[in-house]
Design an enzyme around this catalytic site. Sequence first.
Site, PDB file in Angstrom:
ATOM      1  N   CYS A   1      -8.801  19.188  62.360  1.00  0.00           N
ATOM      2  CA  CYS A   1      -9.132  18.542  63.640  1.00  0.00           C
ATOM      3  C   CYS A   1      -8.127  17.468  64.052  1.00  0.00           C
ATOM      4  O   CYS A   1      -7.885  17.265  65.237  1.00  0.00           O
ATOM      5  CB  CYS A   1     -10.536  17.967  63.625  1.00  0.00           C
ATOM      6  SG  CYS A   1     -10.734  16.589  62.487  1.00  0.00           S
TER       7      CYS A   1
ATOM      8  N   HIS B   1     -14.186  13.025  61.518  1.00  0.00           N
ATOM      9  CA  HIS B   1     -13.766  13.966  62.550  1.00  0.00           C
ATOM     10  C   HIS B   1     -12.920  13.260  63.600  1.00  0.00           C
ATOM     11  O   HIS B   1     -13.182  12.116  63.936  1.00  0.00           O
ATOM     12  CB  HIS B   1     -15.020  14.573  63.203  1.00  0.00           C
ATOM     13  CG  HIS B   1     -14.740  15.702  64.143  1.00  0.00           C
ATOM     14  ND1 HIS B   1     -13.812  16.681  63.876  1.00  0.00           N
ATOM     15  CD2 HIS B   1     -15.277  16.013  65.354  1.00  0.00           C
ATOM     16  CE1 HIS B   1     -13.783  17.541  64.889  1.00  0.00           C
ATOM     17  NE2 HIS B   1     -14.657  17.160  65.800  1.00  0.00           N
TER      18      HIS B   1
ATOM     19  N   ASP C   1     -12.673  18.645  71.912  1.00  0.00           N
ATOM     20  CA  ASP C   1     -13.177  18.644  70.543  1.00  0.00           C
ATOM     21  C   ASP C   1     -12.990  20.036  69.943  1.00  0.00           C
ATOM     22  O   ASP C   1     -13.558  21.007  70.446  1.00  0.00           O
ATOM     23  CB  ASP C   1     -14.666  18.258  70.564  1.00  0.00           C
ATOM     24  CG  ASP C   1     -15.274  18.223  69.172  1.00  0.00           C
ATOM     25  OD1 ASP C   1     -14.590  18.595  68.201  1.00  0.00           O
ATOM     26  OD2 ASP C   1     -16.450  17.832  69.065  1.00  0.00           O
TER      27      ASP C   1
END
Lengths: 278, 103
Positions: free
Chosen positions: A233, A165, A182
């Site tokens: 992401c 991530h 995030d």
Amino acid sequence: MLKRGSSPPPPKPYIPELDKLLSYFRTRDAAIDERLHPPRPRLPTSLPEDDEKSVEATFRRPGVIAKIAREQVASADIVRLRPRQWLNDEIINFYGAMIMARAEEQKENAVPRGKILKAFYLSSFFWQKLSTDGYEKGRLAKWTKKVDIFSRDVVLIPVNHGNAHWTAAAINFQKKRFESYDSMGMATEAVWKRLRDYVRAEHLNKKKKPFDFTGWKDWAPDSTPQQDNGYDCGVFTCQFLESLSRGEDDFVFTQEDMPYLRRRMVWEIAHTRLRNDV
Amino acid sequence: MSDNEHGGNPSQDEGVKQEDPNATINIKVVSSTGEEVFFKIKRSTKLSKLQGAYASKVGKDVSSIRFLYDGDRIQEDDTPLSLEMEDNDTIDVMVEQVGGRRL
């Protein structure tokens, strides 16, 4: 109908019906809301035609695609910007190098929105060294031997979590904030703590006195754009960092812009410069 | 390697920048898991040679690992001289990082 001698009835006071009142308040509130939060500019869905062709050509090129500063992207990296692919450190750090290059040019009015800040970008390996080795053992004082981070507006840091991530972190000296963005809305407190620890250690090392944390706060806004899949992401992270380098933390992109942004990033990497047309 | 360098150098040389390209320098290469490998190379030797030697020693493809000196990615043509490296300096070896989502 009037009786002789009696005075005319008083004029009926204007009493708007409840519906009208509510409608009036709604219209007024909407106007106030629009002034407080102007509508976000919508990103286009594709690049100009010639640039789309250039993107396709870039995907087909073998070997090294582009170099900037000390970073480079090869064909094996650039294909990660195709839909649904995970991004790697080469793409992230190349993007960071472009952000730094633009910050160092310091041109006036270079971008349509926001203002180019004096930003400093720390590569994706910085966080790994900080997390696993710490400031001393990781020899992180030497990473900033040529720069005084305390004289910058913002320090931008990509964060890799468990090799699965990407998120963006920032030390915002203008707004006195430790920031975490995030697209999965999770990484926050551990990031804030580590940013604080780093600033404390770096200040002691470079300035030989404790950092003054007065007025500093932790920051991770609920409005941070979120991903609804298992692969975007890294694109969110690059776009968070790029927006922050213009002082813009009210991000205009959303999940639906990701396919366009992936192609825009291919164009930007191949031309070693960020597009300023949006 | 068996030279006793500290014994051999007059103490007044300390702090003086070593500019001789043929002089050798000790370099420690540290992996992200902490393993250390030591190299002794000339200051004028391209670090790409060291990278290749390290990669084959640990059995990795050079393109899958990143060599950093004080956070800076080491380039093909970099030498200890061009990077102003000092004796016993450290090079960090990092492996490719990827991410798409939280697992």
